[in-house]
Write a protein that holds these residues in place. Structure first.
Motif, PDB file in Angstrom:
ATOM      1  N   ARG A  74       0.860  -1.186   0.000  1.00 13.06           N
ATOM      2  CA  ARG A  74       0.000   0.000   0.000  1.00 13.06           C
ATOM      3  C   ARG A  74       0.898   1.239   0.000  1.00 13.06           C
ATOM      4  O   ARG A  74       1.032   1.927   1.000  1.00 13.06           O
ATOM      5  N   GLU A  75       1.524   1.481  -1.117  1.00 15.77           N
ATOM      6  CA  GLU A  75       2.475   2.594  -1.221  1.00 15.77           C
ATOM      7  C   GLU A  75       1.819   3.945  -0.977  1.00 15.77           C
ATOM      8  O   GLU A  75       2.451   4.854  -0.447  1.00 15.77           O
ATOM      9  N   ASP A  76       0.546   4.105  -1.348  1.00 11.27           N
ATOM     10  CA  ASP A  76      -0.143   5.373  -1.131  1.00 11.27           C
ATOM     11  C   ASP A  76      -0.192   5.712   0.366  1.00 11.27           C
ATOM     12  O   ASP A  76       0.088   6.844   0.767  1.00 11.27           O
ATOM     13  N   LEU A  77      -0.498   4.723   1.191  1.00 12.11           N
ATOM     14  CA  LEU A  77      -0.551   4.946   2.640  1.00 12.11           C
ATOM     15  C   LEU A  77       0.853   5.022   3.244  1.00 12.11           C
ATOM     16  O   LEU A  77       1.090   5.786   4.183  1.00 12.11           O
ATOM     17  N   ALA A  78       1.774   4.236   2.707  1.00  8.11           N
ATOM     18  CA  ALA A  78       3.149   4.236   3.203  1.00  8.11           C
ATOM     19  C   ALA A  78       3.794   5.609   3.002  1.00  8.11           C
ATOM     20  O   ALA A  78       4.513   6.102   3.879  1.00  8.11           O
ATOM     21  N   VAL A  79       3.518   6.241   1.880  1.00  8.89           N
ATOM     22  CA  VAL A  79       4.079   7.564   1.597  1.00  8.89           C
ATOM     23  C   VAL A  79       3.578   8.579   2.627  1.00  8.89           C
ATOM     24  O   VAL A  79       4.355   9.379   3.157  1.00  8.89           O
ATOM     25  N   LYS A  80       2.290   8.537   2.946  1.00  6.91           N
ATOM     26  CA  LYS A  80       1.730   9.463   3.937  1.00  6.91           C
ATOM     27  C   LYS A  80       2.371   9.256   5.307  1.00  6.91           C
ATOM     28  O   LYS A  80       2.704  10.222   5.996  1.00  6.91           O
ATOM     29  N   GLU A  81       2.541   7.999   5.702  1.00  6.88           N
ATOM     30  CA  GLU A  81       3.166   7.707   7.002  1.00  6.88           C
ATOM     31  C   GLU A  81       4.601   8.221   7.024  1.00  6.88           C
ATOM     32  O   GLU A  81       5.044   8.790   8.022  1.00  6.88           O
ATOM     33  N   GLN A  82       5.339   8.025   5.937  1.00  8.74           N
ATOM     34  CA  GLN A  82       6.731   8.478   5.876  1.00  8.74           C
ATOM     35  C   GLN A  82       6.809   9.996   5.955  1.00  8.74           C
ATOM     36  O   GLN A  82       7.686  10.544   6.626  1.00  8.74           O
ATOM     37  N   GLU A  83       5.899  10.680   5.295  1.00  5.94           N
ATOM     38  CA  GLU A  83       5.879  12.147   5.338  1.00  5.94           C
ATOM     39  C   GLU A  83       5.642  12.629   6.773  1.00  5.94           C
ATOM     40  O   GLU A  83       6.337  13.527   7.260  1.00  5.94           O
ATOM     41  N   GLU A  84       4.675  12.020   7.454  1.00  8.99           N
ATOM     42  CA  GLU A  84       4.386  12.402   8.833  1.00  8.99           C
ATOM     43  C   GLU A  84       5.568  12.077   9.735  1.00  8.99           C
ATOM     44  O   GLU A  84       5.929  12.868  10.610  1.00  8.99           O
ATOM     45  N   LEU A  85       6.172  10.923   9.513  1.00 13.63           N
ATOM     46  CA  LEU A  85       7.330  10.494  10.301  1.00 13.63           C
ATOM     47  C   LEU A  85       8.466  11.506  10.178  1.00 13.63           C
ATOM     48  O   LEU A  85       9.068  11.905  11.188  1.00 13.63           O
ATOM     49  N   ASP A  86       8.753  11.953   8.971  1.00 15.37           N
ATOM     50  CA  ASP A  86       9.833  12.912   8.741  1.00 15.37           C
ATOM     51  C   ASP A  86       9.593  14.216   9.496  1.00 15.37           C
ATOM     52  O   ASP A  86      10.517  14.790  10.072  1.00 15.37           O
ATOM     53  N   ILE A  87       8.370  14.683   9.509  1.00 14.67           N
ATOM     54  CA  ILE A  87       8.054  15.948  10.178  1.00 14.67           C
ATOM     55  C   ILE A  87       8.093  15.794  11.697  1.00 14.67           C
ATOM     56  O   ILE A  87       8.656  16.632  12.408  1.00 14.67           O
ATOM     57  N   ILE A  88       7.557  14.703  12.215  1.00 13.56           N
ATOM     58  CA  ILE A  88       7.551  14.487  13.666  1.00 13.56           C
ATOM     59  C   ILE A  88       8.973  14.352  14.196  1.00 13.56           C
ATOM     60  O   ILE A  88       9.304  14.877  15.258  1.00 13.56           O
ATOM     61  N   GLU A  89       9.843  13.659  13.449  1.00 17.40           N
ATOM     62  CA  GLU A  89      11.225  13.452  13.896  1.00 17.40           C
ATOM     63  C   GLU A  89      11.999  14.760  14.029  1.00 17.40           C
ATOM     64  O   GLU A  89      12.968  14.831  14.775  1.00 17.40           O
ATOM     65  N   LYS A  90      11.584  15.820  13.320  1.00 14.42           N
ATOM     66  CA  LYS A  90      12.269  17.110  13.414  1.00 14.42           C
ATOM     67  C   LYS A  90      12.185  17.692  14.825  1.00 14.42           C
ATOM     68  O   LYS A  90      13.036  18.480  15.228  1.00 14.42           O
ATOM     69  N   PHE A  91      11.162  17.309  15.580  1.00 12.83           N
ATOM     70  CA  PHE A  91      10.964  17.855  16.918  1.00 12.83           C
ATOM     71  C   PHE A  91      11.647  17.025  18.000  1.00 12.83           C
ATOM     72  O   PHE A  91      11.687  17.439  19.152  1.00 12.83           O
ATOM     73  N   LEU A  92      12.196  15.875  17.632  1.00 13.16           N
ATOM     74  CA  LEU A  92      12.903  15.027  18.595  1.00 13.16           C
ATOM     75  C   LEU A  92      14.373  15.444  18.679  1.00 13.16           C
ATOM     76  O   LEU A  92      14.932  15.931  17.695  1.00 13.16           O
ATOM     77  N   PRO A  93      14.993  15.219  19.837  1.00 16.47           N
ATOM     78  CA  PRO A  93      16.434  15.482  19.914  1.00 16.47           C
ATOM     79  C   PRO A  93      17.178  14.529  18.970  1.00 16.47           C
ATOM     80  O   PRO A  93      16.656  13.464  18.628  1.00 16.47           O
TER      81      PRO A  93
END
Length: 150
Positions: A74-93
């Motif tokens: 399900r690449e369509d859903l995987a892409v959305k999860e990866q996008e969210e993951l990239d943004i959330i990780e910016k706020f982690l140390p």
């Protein structure tokens, strides 16, 4: 500036830029913060370590979903999860590398006197406290198992 304030500033910027990926991710973080602040015993505020734990929980959730979606093609859903993951990780140390984590764990094993896989609980307790927010639990666990198996 607290995490919530940073999120609000970035949320406004994303709204003005009409950045759908960022909006989706930032709203998820904001919702998680509000849920944590209104949870029983939270007293309406979060400490910095609680914010970090909250972000780590969101990251872990996204990574688990990403693996499932990729396994099911399900690449369509995987892409959305990866996008969210990239943004959330910016706020982690910044996360520590495997070599740095291994060195710290070797020191903990020496301090605790652990010598066999039976001592894993003792080592994991100390390692998770010391490395909280700096390394993933899966990485810590894997290295502890390797080191105690030697």
């Amino acid at each position: 500036m607290s995490l919530e304030q940073k999120i609000m500033v970035d949320l406004k910027t994303a709204m003005l830029a009409k950045d759908e990926k960022a909006l989706r991710s930032l709203r998820a973080i904001k919702a998680a913060i509000l849920n944590a602040k209104t949870a029983e015993g939270a007293h309406g505020e979060l400490k910095e370590e609680d914010e970090t734990k909250l972000l780590q929980k969101l990251v872990k959730s996204r990574k688990d979903s990403l693996e499932i979606f990729q396994a099911q093609n399900r690449e369509d859903l995987a892409v959305k999860e990866q996008e969210e993951l990239d943004i959330i990780e910016k706020f982690l140390p910044a996360q520590m590398g495997e070599d740095e984590v291994r060195a710290i764990i070797k020191g903990i094993i020496a301090k605790t006197g652990a010598s066999s896989p039976a001592d894993m609980g003792k080592v994991m307790g100390a390692a998770t406290k010391e490395l909280a927010g700096k390394a993933e639990g899966k990485l810590i666990s894997g290295i502890v198992k390797e080191e105690l198996a030697k």
